[in-house]
Write an enzyme that holds these catalytic residues in place. Structure first.
Site, short mmCIF file in Angstrom:
data_model
loop_
_atom_site.label_atom_id
_atom_site.label_comp_id
_atom_site.label_asym_id
_atom_site.label_seq_id
_atom_site.Cartn_x
_atom_site.Cartn_y
_atom_site.Cartn_z
N ALA A 36 0.87 -1.18 0.00
CA ALA A 36 0.00 0.00 0.00
C ALA A 36 0.90 1.23 0.00
CB ALA A 36 -0.91 0.03 1.22
N LEU A 73 0.63 3.71 1.83
CA LEU A 73 0.91 4.05 3.23
C LEU A 73 2.10 3.28 3.79
CD1 LEU A 73 -0.23 5.65 5.73
CD2 LEU A 73 -1.27 3.49 6.39
N TYR A 74 2.31 2.05 3.34
CA TYR A 74 3.42 1.23 3.84
C TYR A 74 4.78 1.72 3.35
CZ TYR A 74 -0.39 -2.27 4.21
OH TYR A 74 -1.55 -2.94 4.45
N GLN A 75 4.75 2.50 2.28
CA GLN A 75 5.98 3.00 1.63
C GLN A 75 6.86 1.84 1.15
OE1 GLN A 75 7.76 5.74 4.42
NE2 GLN A 75 6.13 7.22 4.15
#
Length: 108
Positions: free
Chosen positions: A55, A57-59
């Site tokens: 994701a 967001l997880y980078q």
């Protein structure tokens, strides 16, 4: 190489394909250390993983892509088509005008 069970995935554009029911999630991998993420994913591909979850967001989207390039170079896979990559649109990108740019960034 690991023997990972698969299920049939029906896709209108490609017909039926088989998707591994077990994948490697990248959310808990070492945050901020792209080299560690990349090494873990390359090793996972080497031992037979073909399904990866990520994701924005997880980078981990970028190091995952770099790992795929490395796995291709090393001959662990012949084509990107052998892999399934699951990513997610995060809540802060869910407004109508933000969806397409966020998806394009994930694909990049």
């Amino acid at each position: 190489m690991a023997n990972i069970p698969e299920k049939i995935l029906i896709s209108s554009s490609e017909g039926a394909r088989r998707i591994p029911v077990i994948g490697l999630g990248t959310a808990t991998l070492i945050e901020g250390n792209d080299d560690e993420v990349k090494l873990a994913v390359v090793e996972a591909i080497r031992v037979g993983y073909r399904h990866f979850d990520t994701a924005a967001l997880y980078q981990t989207e970028k190091p995952l892509g770099e790992a795929i390039t490395e796995a291709l170079r090393l001959g662990f896979i012949k084509s990107r088509d052998e892999l399934f990559i699951t990513t997610k649109l995060w809540c802060n990108s869910a407004d109508r005008h933000l969806v397409l740019p966020a998806m394009k960034e994930s694909l990049r």
